[in-house]
Design a protein around this motif. Structure first.
Motif, mmCIF file in Angstrom:
data_model
loop_
_atom_site.group_PDB
_atom_site.id
_atom_site.type_symbol
_atom_site.label_atom_id
_atom_site.label_comp_id
_atom_site.label_asym_id
_atom_site.label_seq_id
_atom_site.Cartn_x
_atom_site.Cartn_y
_atom_site.Cartn_z
ATOM 1 N N UNK A 40 -5.858 -5.861 9.565
ATOM 2 C CA UNK A 40 -4.786 -4.937 9.194
ATOM 3 C C UNK A 40 -5.283 -3.525 9.457
ATOM 4 N N UNK A 41 -4.474 -2.727 10.163
ATOM 5 C CA UNK A 41 -4.829 -1.344 10.467
ATOM 6 C C UNK A 41 -3.583 -0.487 10.299
ATOM 7 N N UNK A 42 -3.460 0.133 9.135
ATOM 8 C CA UNK A 42 -2.296 0.977 8.828
ATOM 9 C C UNK A 42 -2.803 2.264 8.175
ATOM 10 N N UNK A 43 -3.660 2.983 8.903
ATOM 11 C CA UNK A 43 -4.299 4.187 8.370
ATOM 12 C C UNK A 43 -3.357 5.375 8.574
ATOM 13 N N UNK A 44 -2.347 5.421 7.707
ATOM 14 C CA UNK A 44 -1.282 6.400 7.874
ATOM 15 C C UNK A 44 -0.609 6.599 6.525
ATOM 16 N N UNK A 45 0.326 7.524 6.471
ATOM 17 C CA UNK A 45 1.059 7.794 5.242
ATOM 18 C C UNK A 45 2.205 6.804 5.112
ATOM 19 N N UNK A 46 2.222 6.032 4.018
ATOM 20 C CA UNK A 46 3.281 5.052 3.788
ATOM 21 C C UNK A 46 3.757 5.114 2.345
ATOM 22 N N UNK A 47 4.995 4.787 2.152
ATOM 23 C CA UNK A 47 5.585 4.785 0.822
ATOM 24 C C UNK A 47 5.821 3.336 0.406
ATOM 25 N N UNK A 74 0.818 -1.215 0.000
ATOM 26 C CA UNK A 74 0.000 0.000 0.000
ATOM 27 C C UNK A 74 0.848 1.260 0.000
ATOM 28 N N UNK A 75 0.307 2.260 -0.643
ATOM 29 C CA UNK A 75 0.837 3.621 -0.629
ATOM 30 C C UNK A 75 -0.394 4.530 -0.830
#
Length: 377
Positions: A106-113, A92-93
């Motif tokens: 899965x919980x990654x509600x943030x800014x990712x590259x 994800x990005x």
């Protein structure tokens, strides 16, 4: 072949053909609801996606959306072919959340590259489970790819390559049940009015209640000024919500603009006229003039490269400060790229409150620490 055996075979064929017909009436894939804004602010369109295997680099997900600042919610049913623990992985990005059977895995509600996140859940063979995937992209390219590993593949997966993602979750396991038919409204039969009998003359008349005169409702005066806030109707007077606090990331609005016309390698410059709303990362139009000057300089000096760094004061949660500084740095870097500077010449990084240039015990010092810098090399 005896009669009993033929009868069994006929039943099997009949059930198989019935299952095929039933499957043909079920849409395969996931329903995707596409929104403008990173938190489902405005729905733009809905479509059926066969699976989640998207890379929207430099292009929007669909008509009516920009190539950044959008969000998508996919929903549907997931059929478990075997029983056991399933492993899901998402590339994800920027941000993603995944629920299977009502369980958030899965919980990654943030800014990712382009980061990979993994979750597991136990499912039973032959059962269908609700599947929901939330996704948002803030700036630059958006990407999401959903993989899974079935229980009978886990041991082989772990023994061969521990960080393998598995295979893209196939359309054949994703279904959208057809909508249930809506029952026609039933028109109620007319009911004959019931006429009350007159009271017996031997019964004393009851005292009629004294009528209450309602006070007229006075409408509050409306200011002729135009407001961007919604009108709130309440029994008590409601104070008007405060306008967003505009926050500069320079020391103060009176600080002279930096010299951007002739940058040198090794130099670090604070952008004094870059503005955001407080605790937000949307670049305000008042920032464009200074950033346009930086763009022109970089075009005139094509050998230079820059790192855009975001900084905050030390108030509040350190993790949130770090995220905010990273978002702001990315927004400024993206502005340069969108205005003609090659992305290979621009990098960005958020430092949170780790690199103060002034005292955080005073408001003046905190304002100075909230800044965006340009490091040249």
């Amino acid at each position: 072949m005896n009669t009993s055996r033929l009868l069994q075979l006929a039943i099997v064929l009949l059930l198989t053909s019935s299952n095929v017909v039933a499957q043909s009436n079920v849409a395969q894939g996931l329903k995707g609801e596409y929104y403008a804004g990173t938190n489902f602010e405005k729905k733009v369109f809905t479509r059926i996606d066969p699976n989640l295997n998207f890379n929207w680099r430099g292009r929007p997900p669909g008509p009516g959306l920009d190539d950044q600042y959008y969000s998508v919610r996919w929903t549907g049913k997931l059929l478990a072919p075997v029983s056991g623990q399933y492993r899901f992985a998402v590339d994800v990005d920027d941000g993603v959340r995944v629920w299977v059977g009502g369980k958030k895995i899965i919980d990654a509600w943030d800014l990712h590259d382009k980061t990979t996140f993994v979750g597991t859940v136990t499912l039973q063979s032959g059962q269908s489970y609700d599947l929901r995937v939330d996704f948002f992209n803030a700036i630059l390219e958006g990407e999401i790819k959903l993989y899974w590993t079935k229980p009978d593949e886990v041991n082989r997966l772990l023994s061969s390559l521990i960080n393998s993602k598995g295979s893209i979750l196939s359309q054949q396991y994703l279904t959208l049940p057809t909508a249930r038919p809506v029952a026609k409204p039933v028109t109620p039969k007319p009911v004959a009015p019931v006429v009350a009998k007159p009271a017996s003359p031997t019964v004393a008349a009851r005292k009629q209640p004294t009528p209450v005169t309602k006070r007229p409702v006075v409408k509050p005066a409306v200011s002729p000024a135009r407001s961007t806030s919604p009108v709130v109707v309440a029994s008590r007077p409601v104070a008007s919500p405060a306008k967003p606090v505009t926050e500069t990331v320079s020391a103060a609005s009176t600080v002279k603009p930096p010299v951007l016309e002739n940058l040198k390698s090794g130099e670090t410059v604070v952008l004094t006229q870059v503005w955001f709303n407080q605790s937000e990362y949307t670049l305000l139009p008042a920032s464009y003039a200074e950033l346009d000057r930086l763009v022109q300089t970089l075009k005139k000096q094509p050998a230079l490269r820059v790192e855009i760094s975001g900084h905050t004061d030390n108030l509040g949660d350190k993790k949130l400060n770090q995220q905010l500084s990273a978002y702001r740095a990315k927004v400024v870097a993206n502005y340069l790229i969108q205005h003609g500077i090659a992305d290979g010449r621009v990098s960005d990084k958020g430092y949170g409150d780790a690199r103060p240039i002034n005292d955080n015990t005073t408001e003046t010092g905190r304002i100075a620490n909230r800044r965006v810098e340009v490091k040249v090399w």
